[in-house]
Design a protein around this motif. Structure first.
Motif, PDB file in Angstrom:
ATOM      1  N   ILE A  16       0.856  -1.187   0.000  1.00 34.79           N
ATOM      2  CA  ILE A  16       0.000   0.000   0.000  1.00 34.79           C
ATOM      3  C   ILE A  16       0.891   1.236   0.000  1.00 34.79           C
ATOM      4  N   LEU A  17       0.634   2.133  -0.927  1.00 35.18           N
ATOM      5  CA  LEU A  17       1.468   3.331  -1.049  1.00 35.18           C
ATOM      6  C   LEU A  17       0.614   4.594  -1.043  1.00 35.18           C
ATOM      7  N   GLY A  18       1.117   5.607  -0.309  1.00 35.76           N
ATOM      8  CA  GLY A  18       0.493   6.929  -0.377  1.00 35.76           C
ATOM      9  C   GLY A  18       1.321   7.764  -1.345  1.00 35.76           C
ATOM     10  N   GLU A  19       2.056   8.751  -0.784  1.00 30.99           N
ATOM     11  CA  GLU A  19       2.910   9.582  -1.640  1.00 30.99           C
ATOM     12  C   GLU A  19       4.374   9.151  -1.585  1.00 30.99           C
ATOM     13  N   GLY A  20       4.662   8.042  -0.893  1.00 30.68           N
ATOM     14  CA  GLY A  20       6.033   7.514  -0.904  1.00 30.68           C
ATOM     15  C   GLY A  20       7.051   8.406  -0.207  1.00 30.68           C
ATOM     16  N   SER A  21       6.626   9.184   0.781  1.00 33.60           N
ATOM     17  CA  SER A  21       7.590  10.062   1.460  1.00 33.60           C
ATOM     18  C   SER A  21       8.195   9.405   2.698  1.00 33.60           C
ATOM     19  N   ASN A  22       7.729   8.192   3.008  1.00 34.26           N
ATOM     20  CA  ASN A  22       8.368   7.454   4.097  1.00 34.26           C
ATOM     21  C   ASN A  22       8.714   6.035   3.643  1.00 34.26           C
ATOM     22  N   THR A  23       8.715   5.847   2.329  1.00 35.75           N
ATOM     23  CA  THR A  23       9.012   4.538   1.739  1.00 35.75           C
ATOM     24  C   THR A  23      10.187   4.699   0.789  1.00 35.75           C
ATOM     25  N   ILE A  24      11.150   3.800   0.895  1.00 37.97           N
ATOM     26  CA  ILE A  24      12.257   3.824  -0.072  1.00 37.97           C
ATOM     27  C   ILE A  24      12.286   2.482  -0.804  1.00 37.97           C
ATOM     28  N   VAL A  40      10.927  27.110  10.005  1.00 37.41           N
ATOM     29  CA  VAL A  40      11.976  26.274  10.611  1.00 37.41           C
ATOM     30  C   VAL A  40      12.204  25.026   9.760  1.00 37.41           C
ATOM     31  N   ARG A  41      11.106  24.410   9.330  1.00 38.73           N
ATOM     32  CA  ARG A  41      11.252  23.185   8.537  1.00 38.73           C
ATOM     33  C   ARG A  41      11.981  23.472   7.228  1.00 38.73           C
ATOM     34  N   GLN A  42      11.619  24.604   6.586  1.00 40.47           N
ATOM     35  CA  GLN A  42      12.270  24.916   5.305  1.00 40.47           C
ATOM     36  C   GLN A  42      13.747  25.226   5.484  1.00 40.47           C
ATOM     37  N   ASN A  63      14.850  12.583  -0.625  1.00 38.36           N
ATOM     38  CA  ASN A  63      15.017  12.213   0.786  1.00 38.36           C
ATOM     39  C   ASN A  63      13.690  11.708   1.320  1.00 38.36           C
ATOM     40  N   ALA A  64      13.721  11.105   2.499  1.00 39.43           N
ATOM     41  CA  ALA A  64      12.482  10.587   3.100  1.00 39.43           C
ATOM     42  C   ALA A  64      12.354  11.074   4.539  1.00 39.43           C
ATOM     43  N   GLY A  65      12.849  12.282   4.804  1.00 37.34           N
ATOM     44  CA  GLY A  65      12.805  12.818   6.175  1.00 37.34           C
ATOM     45  C   GLY A  65      13.805  12.080   7.055  1.00 37.34           C
ATOM     46  N   PRO A 115      -1.663   7.863  10.359  1.00 37.18           N
ATOM     47  CA  PRO A 115      -1.749   7.019  11.564  1.00 37.18           C
ATOM     48  C   PRO A 115      -0.665   5.934  11.629  1.00 37.18           C
ATOM     49  N   ILE A 116      -0.107   5.547  10.493  1.00 39.41           N
ATOM     50  CA  ILE A 116       0.819   4.403  10.480  1.00 39.41           C
ATOM     51  C   ILE A 116       1.949   4.629  11.485  1.00 39.41           C
ATOM     52  N   GLN A 117       2.646   5.764  11.345  1.00 38.20           N
ATOM     53  CA  GLN A 117       3.723   6.027  12.310  1.00 38.20           C
ATOM     54  C   GLN A 117       3.332   7.157  13.266  1.00 38.20           C
ATOM     55  N   LEU A 157       3.474  21.122   6.810  1.00 44.19           N
ATOM     56  CA  LEU A 157       4.570  20.766   5.894  1.00 44.19           C
ATOM     57  C   LEU A 157       5.115  19.344   6.052  1.00 44.19           C
ATOM     58  N   ILE A 158       4.401  18.490   6.776  1.00 41.80           N
ATOM     59  CA  ILE A 158       4.808  17.074   6.777  1.00 41.80           C
ATOM     60  C   ILE A 158       4.297  16.484   5.465  1.00 41.80           C
ATOM     61  N   PRO A 159       5.209  15.926   4.654  1.00 43.76           N
ATOM     62  CA  PRO A 159       4.763  15.394   3.361  1.00 43.76           C
ATOM     63  C   PRO A 159       3.869  14.175   3.530  1.00 43.76           C
ATOM     64  N   GLY A 160       3.193  13.795   2.444  1.00 44.61           N
ATOM     65  CA  GLY A 160       2.470  12.526   2.427  1.00 44.61           C
ATOM     66  C   GLY A 160       0.970  12.661   2.537  1.00 44.61           C
ATOM     67  N   THR A 161       0.337  11.498   2.614  1.00 48.25           N
ATOM     68  CA  THR A 161      -1.125  11.429   2.606  1.00 48.25           C
ATOM     69  C   THR A 161      -1.683  11.361   4.025  1.00 48.25           C
ATOM     70  N   VAL A 162      -2.979  11.639   4.119  1.00 52.02           N
ATOM     71  CA  VAL A 162      -3.689  11.527   5.396  1.00 52.02           C
ATOM     72  C   VAL A 162      -3.759  10.053   5.833  1.00 52.02           C
ATOM     73  N   GLY A 163      -3.915   9.154   4.862  1.00 45.26           N
ATOM     74  CA  GLY A 163      -4.025   7.726   5.193  1.00 45.26           C
ATOM     75  C   GLY A 163      -2.774   7.147   5.806  1.00 45.26           C
ATOM     76  N   ALA A 164      -1.625   7.730   5.484  1.00 48.36           N
ATOM     77  CA  ALA A 164      -0.363   7.227   6.057  1.00 48.36           C
ATOM     78  C   ALA A 164      -0.107   7.813   7.439  1.00 48.36           C
ATOM     79  N   GLY A 191       4.386  13.109  13.760  1.00 45.92           N
ATOM     80  CA  GLY A 191       4.540  14.088  14.828  1.00 45.92           C
ATOM     81  C   GLY A 191       5.617  15.095  14.507  1.00 45.92           C
ATOM     82  N   ALA A 192       5.464  16.298  15.057  1.00 51.78           N
ATOM     83  CA  ALA A 192       6.495  17.332  14.925  1.00 51.78           C
ATOM     84  C   ALA A 192       6.142  18.495  15.836  1.00 51.78           C
ATOM     85  N   TYR A 193       7.158  19.155  16.319  1.00 52.93           N
ATOM     86  CA  TYR A 193       7.002  20.392  17.097  1.00 52.93           C
ATOM     87  C   TYR A 193       5.992  20.250  18.244  1.00 52.93           C
TER      88      TYR A 193
HETATM   89  P1  FAD Z   1       4.117   6.275   2.215  1.00 52.41           P
HETATM   90  O1  FAD Z   1       5.591   6.422   2.249  1.00 52.41           O
HETATM   91  O2  FAD Z   1       3.464   6.131   0.892  1.00 52.41           O
HETATM   92  O3  FAD Z   1       3.725   5.068   3.167  1.00 52.41           O
HETATM   93  C1  FAD Z   1       4.247   5.003   4.480  1.00 52.41           C
HETATM   94  C2  FAD Z   1       3.711   3.749   5.181  1.00 52.41           C
HETATM   95  O4  FAD Z   1       2.307   3.856   5.323  1.00 52.41           O
HETATM   96  C3  FAD Z   1       3.936   2.489   4.384  1.00 52.41           C
HETATM   97  O5  FAD Z   1       4.164   1.443   5.289  1.00 52.41           O
HETATM   98  C4  FAD Z   1       2.612   2.266   3.646  1.00 52.41           C
HETATM   99  O6  FAD Z   1       2.389   0.907   3.335  1.00 52.41           O
HETATM  100  C5  FAD Z   1       1.633   2.781   4.672  1.00 52.41           C
HETATM  101  N1  FAD Z   1       0.413   3.375   4.109  1.00 52.41           N
HETATM  102  C6  FAD Z   1       0.317   4.495   3.345  1.00 52.41           C
HETATM  103  N2  FAD Z   1      -0.969   4.777   3.100  1.00 52.41           N
HETATM  104  C7  FAD Z   1      -1.712   3.818   3.695  1.00 52.41           C
HETATM  105  C8  FAD Z   1      -3.106   3.548   3.783  1.00 52.41           C
HETATM  106  N3  FAD Z   1      -4.022   4.347   3.226  1.00 52.41           N
HETATM  107  N4  FAD Z   1      -3.500   2.455   4.476  1.00 52.41           N
HETATM  108  C9  FAD Z   1      -2.599   1.643   5.067  1.00 52.41           C
HETATM  109  N5  FAD Z   1      -1.269   1.846   5.004  1.00 52.41           N
HETATM  110  C10 FAD Z   1      -0.831   2.916   4.329  1.00 52.41           C
HETATM  111  N6  FAD Z   1       7.108  12.244   9.501  1.00 52.41           N
HETATM  112  C11 FAD Z   1       6.768  12.683  10.747  1.00 52.41           C
HETATM  113  O7  FAD Z   1       6.138  11.959  11.510  1.00 52.41           O
HETATM  114  N7  FAD Z   1       7.146  13.926  11.166  1.00 52.41           N
HETATM  115  C12 FAD Z   1       7.842  14.781  10.382  1.00 52.41           C
HETATM  116  O8  FAD Z   1       8.152  15.883  10.799  1.00 52.41           O
HETATM  117  C13 FAD Z   1       8.196  14.343   9.090  1.00 52.41           C
HETATM  118  N8  FAD Z   1       8.919  15.138   8.264  1.00 52.41           N
HETATM  119  C14 FAD Z   1       9.270  14.703   7.016  1.00 52.41           C
HETATM  120  C15 FAD Z   1      10.006  15.565   6.189  1.00 52.41           C
HETATM  121  C16 FAD Z   1      10.358  15.169   4.916  1.00 52.41           C
HETATM  122  C17 FAD Z   1      11.154  16.119   4.036  1.00 52.41           C
HETATM  123  C18 FAD Z   1       9.962  13.892   4.435  1.00 52.41           C
HETATM  124  C19 FAD Z   1      10.326  13.475   3.034  1.00 52.41           C
HETATM  125  C20 FAD Z   1       9.250  13.028   5.251  1.00 52.41           C
HETATM  126  C21 FAD Z   1       8.896  13.424   6.565  1.00 52.41           C
HETATM  127  N9  FAD Z   1       8.175  12.588   7.430  1.00 52.41           N
HETATM  128  C22 FAD Z   1       7.810  13.040   8.669  1.00 52.41           C
HETATM  129  C23 FAD Z   1       7.774  11.238   6.999  1.00 52.41           C
HETATM  130  C24 FAD Z   1       6.471  11.219   6.148  1.00 52.41           C
HETATM  131  O9  FAD Z   1       6.089  12.511   5.802  1.00 52.41           O
HETATM  132  C25 FAD Z   1       5.326  10.557   6.928  1.00 52.41           C
HETATM  133  O10 FAD Z   1       5.681   9.265   7.354  1.00 52.41           O
HETATM  134  C26 FAD Z   1       4.047  10.463   6.078  1.00 52.41           C
HETATM  135  O11 FAD Z   1       2.971  10.046   6.889  1.00 52.41           O
HETATM  136  C27 FAD Z   1       4.192   9.503   4.911  1.00 52.41           C
HETATM  137  O12 FAD Z   1       3.075   9.643   4.059  1.00 52.41           O
HETATM  138  P2  FAD Z   1       3.071   8.950   2.619  1.00 52.41           P
HETATM  139  O13 FAD Z   1       1.696   9.026   2.079  1.00 52.41           O
HETATM  140  O14 FAD Z   1       4.131   9.541   1.778  1.00 52.41           O
HETATM  141  O15 FAD Z   1       3.435   7.460   3.039  1.00 52.41           O
END
Ligand code: FAD
Ligand code: EPU
Length: 327
Positions: free
Chosen positions: A36-44, A203-205, A216-218, A109-111, A100-107, A114-116
């Protein structure tokens, strides 16, 4: 085969066998291994993936007003930062620290993003899921999500077939600022939500590399939480080591400090580098490969263990050809 380069912000070259865009919760899912992929900002994607990517593209934001709070139901494919902006415009406050935390709303809850000083768990009411193997739809109350620091029930192996379709957020109308974290203290006693938002963005920028410019992936690693005894031992040797008290006498140590102290800032392996401003972030500065990334990350992990006796865990999700791997 389909190129995944633009599907993960780290931007390594990798392919997948198949990719399906999920735009409807009742859509048929192919019966093959999936990720399952959102915007791939925490997946490499370290190498080619021999399965199907399910890209979550569900859209929609529903706001309901109650006496003393708002409920906001958000589809998983919505962009997190756009949601933060939208709610600020609607005068629904709370998410400004999480701008400014990248990614989708669905991702989120996964981790438990959090920030600030704030995290998703502070606003999460429930998470709606679809079980991809038996088709069951369930709403999981926030108390049952086991939210922790960069952790939740959704990271457990039994939950990997759960696709988050919607996240329900709750915001009290009575708002108070949370500006105790580091740089936000400079905002003084009573900053407005917009002032907090602007400061967080600034600060983030200034610290974090923009994934649109450099892959990068944070944060690559989590900040380790160690026993108080180990922290006291380390403090005796490294007087300046920072530490933040946690429950049970444990102490959270910034991994950036450990990595910085060992001189990794700016260090490169092939096209991969340890970021010069924030050493917890690894960057793909010049067409790096998955192998180069693993070499640098393992060097950092092993060096930190040798010097401090602390095991760093990767925060990012590392994908190999058959699925998730650990460092
Ligand atoms: P993806 O990388 O696409 O997926 C991440 C995980 O979630 C994967 O395991 C995937 O299988 C699962 N997943 C995604 N969508 C779903 C869904 N709908 N249902 C079930 N599983 C799903 N994170 C922080 O917590 N704090 C920060 O301050 C922060 N700063 C960042 C700064 C930068 C520059 C970057 C690149 C990343 C940062 N991150 C931060 C990490 C990232 O933004 C978060 O983890 C974000 O939630 C990932 O969203 P995504 O949609 O890109 O997830
Ligand atoms: N530090 C150094 N050298 C540096 C940079 C930082 O020693 O070059 C030390 C300092 O002691 C500093 C401390 O590290 O006070 C913390 O640095 P920072 O405030 O930049 O935060 P962080 O702990 O590195 C965490 C999150 C970030 C989140 C920020 C702000 C983790 C793994 N990372 O970073 O989240 O944005 O706090 O709350 O918890 C992410 O998860 O991808 C992410 C970017």
């Amino acid at each position: 085969m389909l190129s995944l380069n633009s599907f993960h912000t780290f931007g390594l070259s990798a392919n997948a066998k198949n990719l399906v865009r999920l735009t409807d919760v009742d859509q048929l899912i192919p019966a093959e291994p999936f990720y399952i992929l959102g915007e791939g900002s925490n997946t490499i994607f370290l190498e080619d993936y021999e399965g199907c990517i399910l890209q979550v593209c569900l859209k929609g934001v529903e706001i309901t007003e109650h006496n003393d709070h708002y409920m906001v139901r958000v589809a998983a494919g919505e962009n997190w930062h756009q949601l933060v902006i939208h709610l600020l415009q609607e005068k629904i406050f709370g998410l400004e620290n999480l701008a400014l935390i990248p990614g989708t709303v669905g991702a989120a809850p996964i981790q438990n993003i959090g920030a600030y000083g704030r995290e998703l768990a502070d606003f999460c009411h429930s998470v709606e899921t679809l079980h991809l193997q038996n088709g069951e739809k369930t709403a999981i109350a926030a108390v049952d999500c086991q939210f922790g620091y960069r952790d939740s029930i959704f990271k457990q192996s039994e939950a990997l077939a759960l696709l988050i379709t919607h996240v329900n957020l709750r915001f009290d109308k009575e708002w108070k600022p949370h500006n105790q974290y580091g740089e936000l203290q400079a905002l003084g006693e009573a900053p407005s939500p917009l002032e907090i938002y602007n400061k967080v963005v600034e600060v983030r920028q200034s610290k974090l590399p923009d994934p649109a410019k450099v892959g990068n992936a944070g944060s690559f690693f989590k900040n380790p939480v160690v026993e108080g005894d180990l922290f006291r031992l380390l403090k005796a040797k490294w007087a300046e080591i920072p530490g933040y008290s946690q429950e049970g006498g444990r102490v959270k140590i910034p991994a950036a400090w450990l990595i910085d102290t060992l001189g990794f800032k700016g260090k490169t392996v092939g096209g991969i580098a340890c970021h010069a401003k924030q050493p917890l972030v690894l960057i793909n500065q010049n067409h790096g490969t998955g192998q180069e990334l693993l070499t640098l990350a393992r060097d950092i992990r092993d060096s930190v263990y040798r010097e401090f006796g602390i095991v760093l865990e990767n925060e990012v999700r590392l994908m190999g050809k058959l699925g998730l791997i650990t460092l």
